[in-house]
Design a protein around this motif. Structure first.
Motif, PDB file in Angstrom:
ATOM      1  N   UNK A   1       0.819  -1.217   0.000  1.00 14.64           N
ATOM      2  CA  UNK A   1       0.000   0.000   0.000  1.00 14.64           C
ATOM      3  C   UNK A   1       0.848   1.259   0.000  1.00 14.64           C
ATOM      4  N   UNK A   2       1.918   1.290   0.808  1.00 10.36           N
ATOM      5  CA  UNK A   2       2.773   2.480   0.875  1.00 10.36           C
ATOM      6  C   UNK A   2       3.556   2.657  -0.426  1.00 10.36           C
ATOM      7  N   UNK A   3       4.047   1.541  -0.982  1.00  7.88           N
ATOM      8  CA  UNK A   3       4.772   1.624  -2.256  1.00  7.88           C
ATOM      9  C   UNK A   3       3.875   2.165  -3.352  1.00  7.88           C
ATOM     10  N   UNK A   4       2.621   1.716  -3.379  1.00 10.06           N
ATOM     11  CA  UNK A   4       1.681   2.204  -4.394  1.00 10.06           C
ATOM     12  C   UNK A   4       1.385   3.681  -4.184  1.00 10.06           C
ATOM     13  N   UNK A   5       1.219   4.103  -2.945  1.00 12.14           N
ATOM     14  CA  UNK A   5       0.920   5.492  -2.642  1.00 12.14           C
ATOM     15  C   UNK A   5       2.075   6.410  -3.049  1.00 12.14           C
ATOM     16  N   UNK A   6       3.305   5.967  -2.795  1.00 11.81           N
ATOM     17  CA  UNK A   6       4.481   6.780  -3.138  1.00 11.81           C
ATOM     18  C   UNK A   6       4.870   6.642  -4.604  1.00 11.81           C
ATOM     19  N   UNK A   7       4.355   5.598  -5.266  1.00 10.10           N
ATOM     20  CA  UNK A   7       4.642   5.420  -6.691  1.00 10.10           C
ATOM     21  C   UNK A   7       5.913   4.660  -6.982  1.00 10.10           C
ATOM     22  N   UNK A   8       6.473   3.967  -5.987  1.00  8.75           N
ATOM     23  CA  UNK A   8       7.703   3.193  -6.178  1.00  8.75           C
ATOM     24  C   UNK A   8       7.459   1.752  -5.722  1.00  8.75           C
ATOM     25  N   UNK A   9       7.142   0.838  -6.642  1.00  6.35           N
ATOM     26  CA  UNK A   9       6.822  -0.549  -6.286  1.00  6.35           C
ATOM     27  C   UNK A   9       7.974  -1.225  -5.543  1.00  6.35           C
ATOM     28  N   UNK A  10       7.623  -1.999  -4.525  1.00  2.00           N
ATOM     29  CA  UNK A  10       8.609  -2.824  -3.845  1.00  2.00           C
ATOM     30  C   UNK A  10       9.591  -2.083  -2.980  1.00  2.00           C
ATOM     31  N   UNK A  11       9.163  -1.006  -2.324  1.00  6.51           N
ATOM     32  CA  UNK A  11      10.067  -0.306  -1.411  1.00  6.51           C
ATOM     33  C   UNK A  11      10.431  -1.219  -0.236  1.00  6.51           C
ATOM     34  N   UNK A  12      11.627  -1.068   0.324  1.00  9.38           N
ATOM     35  CA  UNK A  12      12.022  -1.926   1.450  1.00  9.38           C
ATOM     36  C   UNK A  12      11.360  -1.477   2.753  1.00  9.38           C
ATOM     37  N   UNK A  13      11.261  -2.407   3.680  1.00  8.54           N
ATOM     38  CA  UNK A  13      10.822  -2.066   5.033  1.00  8.54           C
ATOM     39  C   UNK A  13      11.923  -1.249   5.711  1.00  8.54           C
ATOM     40  N   UNK A  14      11.538  -0.264   6.505  1.00 10.60           N
ATOM     41  CA  UNK A  14      12.531   0.567   7.198  1.00 10.60           C
ATOM     42  C   UNK A  14      13.487  -0.318   7.991  1.00 10.60           C
ATOM     43  N   UNK A  15      14.777  -0.049   7.839  1.00  3.73           N
ATOM     44  CA  UNK A  15      15.807  -0.908   8.423  1.00  3.73           C
ATOM     45  C   UNK A  15      16.911  -0.037   9.010  1.00  3.73           C
ATOM     46  N   UNK A  16      17.338  -0.329  10.206  1.00  8.84           N
ATOM     47  CA  UNK A  16      18.410   0.443  10.826  1.00  8.84           C
ATOM     48  C   UNK A  16      19.793  -0.119  10.518  1.00  8.84           C
ATOM     49  N   UNK A  17      19.860  -1.268   9.837  1.00  8.35           N
ATOM     50  CA  UNK A  17      21.143  -1.918   9.575  1.00  8.35           C
ATOM     51  C   UNK A  17      21.679  -1.618   8.173  1.00  8.35           C
ATOM     52  N   UNK A  18      20.896  -1.912   7.128  1.00 11.87           N
ATOM     53  CA  UNK A  18      21.371  -1.631   5.764  1.00 11.87           C
ATOM     54  C   UNK A  18      20.209  -1.714   4.782  1.00 11.87           C
ATOM     55  N   UNK A  19      20.432  -1.134   3.594  1.00 15.52           N
ATOM     56  CA  UNK A  19      19.514  -1.259   2.458  1.00 15.52           C
ATOM     57  C   UNK A  19      20.317  -1.766   1.269  1.00 15.52           C
ATOM     58  N   UNK A  20      19.651  -2.490   0.376  1.00 14.58           N
ATOM     59  CA  UNK A  20      20.307  -2.947  -0.842  1.00 14.58           C
ATOM     60  C   UNK A  20      20.193  -1.846  -1.894  1.00 14.58           C
ATOM     61  N   UNK A  21      21.336  -1.324  -2.313  1.00 12.73           N
ATOM     62  CA  UNK A  21      21.384  -0.232  -3.280  1.00 12.73           C
ATOM     63  C   UNK A  21      22.047  -0.707  -4.573  1.00 12.73           C
ATOM     64  N   UNK A  22      21.794   0.024  -5.653  1.00  7.05           N
ATOM     65  CA  UNK A  22      22.323  -0.368  -6.972  1.00  7.05           C
ATOM     66  C   UNK A  22      23.419   0.581  -7.431  1.00  7.05           C
ATOM     67  N   UNK A  23      24.385   0.029  -8.132  1.00  4.01           N
ATOM     68  CA  UNK A  23      25.362   0.853  -8.845  1.00  4.01           C
ATOM     69  C   UNK A  23      25.582   0.235 -10.214  1.00  4.01           C
ATOM     70  N   UNK A  24      25.734   1.091 -11.217  1.00 10.53           N
ATOM     71  CA  UNK A  24      25.879   0.616 -12.588  1.00 10.53           C
ATOM     72  C   UNK A  24      27.277   0.121 -12.887  1.00 10.53           C
ATOM     73  N   UNK A  25      27.374  -0.672 -13.942  1.00  4.79           N
ATOM     74  CA  UNK A  25      28.667  -1.191 -14.381  1.00  4.79           C
ATOM     75  C   UNK A  25      29.364  -0.143 -15.237  1.00  4.79           C
ATOM     76  N   UNK A  26      30.539   0.284 -14.805  1.00  3.32           N
ATOM     77  CA  UNK A  26      31.288   1.312 -15.525  1.00  3.32           C
ATOM     78  C   UNK A  26      31.820   0.758 -16.840  1.00  3.32           C
ATOM     79  N   UNK A  27      31.532   1.460 -17.940  1.00  2.00           N
ATOM     80  CA  UNK A  27      32.018   1.064 -19.259  1.00  2.00           C
ATOM     81  C   UNK A  27      32.116   2.322 -20.115  1.00  2.00           C
ATOM     82  N   UNK A  28      32.782   2.183 -21.288  1.00  2.00           N
ATOM     83  CA  UNK A  28      32.947   3.360 -22.150  1.00  2.00           C
ATOM     84  C   UNK A  28      31.610   3.942 -22.572  1.00  2.00           C
ATOM     85  N   UNK A  29      30.637   3.037 -22.873  1.00  2.00           N
ATOM     86  CA  UNK A  29      29.344   3.525 -23.334  1.00  2.00           C
ATOM     87  C   UNK A  29      28.465   4.005 -22.192  1.00  2.00           C
TER      88      UNK A  29
END
Length: 585
Positions: A485-513
């Motif tokens: 319900x909260x993810x739908x309200x904020x418009x971001x599907x699959x948001x994580x539950x609030x966590x005091x330890x860590x969140x899984x974040x993304x970083x892209x693969x560095x390449x020339x393109x």
């Protein structure tokens, strides 16, 4: 891919399985089906997306005993690329890598094709040593390098000995080397989706930089002798004065790159070591005109869509230069455009030409300013009016009057936030009670770079986790049951539950393109509904901070919060949000 026997295909498939690069059960089923139908097992595995071109090429190289090269991890000098003509490279899918011991190392897709290797060796009159690479890697290298700057080298040779002032007309005509050099630079900028090209003179050199995904990147350095001819060619195309070097000049022209028209806006200014040229590329085909695809979601999207449904009032967007304000207005106009309403715009310049819209170009020299143009527009029976920018008190007053008399008005201002629009208009002399009565919604926005599709996940550090919780902790779901319900309200599907330890974040693969692991951009947005409570604050001359505090209590998500939600959704990174929104609360 190299032409392989069934035995070689079987060995390659076994190697992929033994290395754990493919699911054994799925591969067995597909292999049996391919044998029954007389098809290539490797081709079928690729069609089912169980393996990639790169995996097959690497395994093939190991089986047939040739070295493998991953092209995205290397940089090839333009002089080396010039060893093999672009047409030949494209015909046999080969890229020169470098020279050693008198031999030219060449990456190829089909290393077993003896005729192709003999053809290349005879063409360049030099023995070659073949390396294997994937078709994807070869084609990306061809797109990125071959042909991009082929005209530049020739231009340098022809003008290197020329005088640095008053270039001969022969060096700047349409089929001259300097014209081909400019075409090469424009083509590179178009292919990399650059928004701007900077041609900058130094004391002893000429620097070419491109702004790609909002960040300037140096793409080449040329001899200083090339500068006068190159700048003069731009002036000719933009219909500017070639012999004027002391005052700034502005112009525009259109070029055809790979079959599509791109409008160019030119700004030339005298600087210490000559004339600087900034070329802005306006490519409508490369810009999404859908507000959702631009990154607006949740509360901001709902507020804006409700605001544009009203028959009159003002919708204003704010942000620094290059934050996508005009594109947002175009997207909103695209939402409401129909044959039943008359939409008139007043722009400086007209960035994207749209069918069904009456667009007017500001011309200060002819007396057509935003203010005078707006007066004229209101005599043309418009339903919707877009004013490119409110720059002064006169334009602000006229825009408010237009909204009061039954028109829907869109415009932009240069402020740091949505709430900052309100005191800014009051500073321009707009009466508070008038402003409160005409504003529908105000928008703040910035642009961040998107993480590329090739990404990897990592755990946030203690500092990163603390920062995320401080900014959006009150917005995140606290239990798994609340996620949907909260993810739908904020418009971001699959948001994580609030966590005091860590969140899984993304970083892209560095390449020339995808330098830095980024490709493309997304907007950070905040939108404030101007309801009765906000109207009262406007009338009482409340500050931007006071207005934003009230808006947040009513559900407004700030740009910084929107940025962190995009980080948690894998759209961008904390570094990007901090880069463009560190000044925001």
């Amino acid at each position: 891919m190299a032409l392989l026997t069934k035995d070689a295909e079987a060995r390659i498939t076994d190697l992929l399985l033994n290395e754990g690069l493919a699911d054994r059960n799925l591969v067995t089923n597909i292999r049996q089906q391919a044998e029954l139908e007389g098809k290539s097992t490797l081709t079928e595995l690729k069609n089912h997306k169980l393996i990639s071109d790169d995996m097959v090429a690497r395994a093939t190289a190991a089986i047939i005993g040739v070295p493998y090269v991953e092209l995205k991890n290397i940089t090839i000098d333009q002089d080396i690329l010039a060893k093999i003509p672009a047409e030949a490279s494209e015909r046999v899918l080969a890229i020169p890598l470098g020279e050693k011991d008198g031999m030219l190392n060449v990456a190829m897709v089909d290393v077993t094709n003896v005729q192709a290797t003999d053809y290349l060796s005879n063409l360049i009159n030099q023995p070659i040593r073949v390396w294997m690479s994937s078709e994807r890697g070869i084609r990306e290298m061809l797109d990125q390098y071959h042909g991009d700057f082929s005209g530049v080298k020739e231009a340098v040779r022809e003008t290197d000995e020329a005088t640095s002032t008053n270039p001969d007309v022969k060096t700047i005509v349409e089929d001259s080397p300097i014209s081909k050099a400019l075409t090469s630079i424009l083509s590179y900028a178009a292919k990399t989706k650059a928004s701007d090209i900077h041609i900058e003179p130094l004391e002893n050199a000429l620097i070419i930089r491109c702004r790609i995904d909002g960040v300037l990147r140096r793409i080449m350095e040329l001899p200083k002798a090339v500068a006068p001819a190159l700048v003069s060619r731009v002036k000719i195309l933009a219909n500017l004065k070639i012999d004027e070097h002391r005052t700034p000049q502005d112009g525009q022209f259109t070029v055809l790159v790979d079959g599509q028209e791109i409008d160019l806006r030119i700004a030339i200014a005298p600087v210490t070591w000559g004339e600087q040229v900034v070329i802005r590329l306006l490519d409508k085909t490369g810009v999404s005109m859908e507000i959702e695809k631009m990154g607006m979601t949740g509360h901001a999207l709902h507020s804006v869509l409700e605001g544009i449904k009203r028959p009159n009032g003002m919708i204003l967007t704010s942000g620094p230069t290059g934050s996508g304000k005009s594109t947002t207005l175009y997207a909103l106009i695209q939402q409401i455009k129909s044959e039943a309403i008359n939409i008139v715009t007043l722009e400086d310049p007209v960035e994207y030409k749209m069918d069904g819209i009456n667009q007017i170009q500001v011309n200060v020299d002819a007396g057509l300013t935003f203010a005078s143009g707006l007066r004229s527009i209101l005599r043309q029976d418009p339903d919707v009016v877009m004013v490119g920018e409110i720059r002064d008190s006169e334009t602000a007053g006229l825009a408010v009057q237009a909204a009061l008399t039954g028109h829907l008005v869109f415009s932009t201002l240069h402020t740091n936030s949505a709430a900052g629009i309100l005191p800014r208009l009051l500073d321009m002399g707009v009466e508070p009670f008038l402003l409160a009565s005409v504003l529908n919604v105000v928008i703040g926005q910035r642009l961040v770079r998107r993480v590329t599709e090739k990404k990897e996940m990592y755990k946030s550090s203690e500092i990163e986790t603390k920062s995320i919780n401080e900014i959006v902790g009150n917005l995140l779901p606290t239990t798994k049951e609340d996620v949907a319900s909260i993810s739908e309200d904020l418009g971001y599907p699959g948001l994580p539950v609030k966590n005091d330890e860590f969140y899984m974040l993304a970083k892209g693969m560095d390449a020339k393109e995808t330098p830095g692991g980024y490709s493309g951009r997304a907007g950070l947005y905040e939108a404030i509904d101007v309801d009765e409570d906000i109207q009262k604050m406007i009338i009482s001359h409340a500050t931007a901070n006071e207005i934003m505090r009230l808006a947040k209590s009513k559900g407004t998500v700030t740009m910084r919060q929107d940025g962190i939600l995009k980080v948690l959704s894998g759209i961008t990174t904390l570094e990007e949000v901090n880069r463009v929104a560190s000044d925001l609360s």
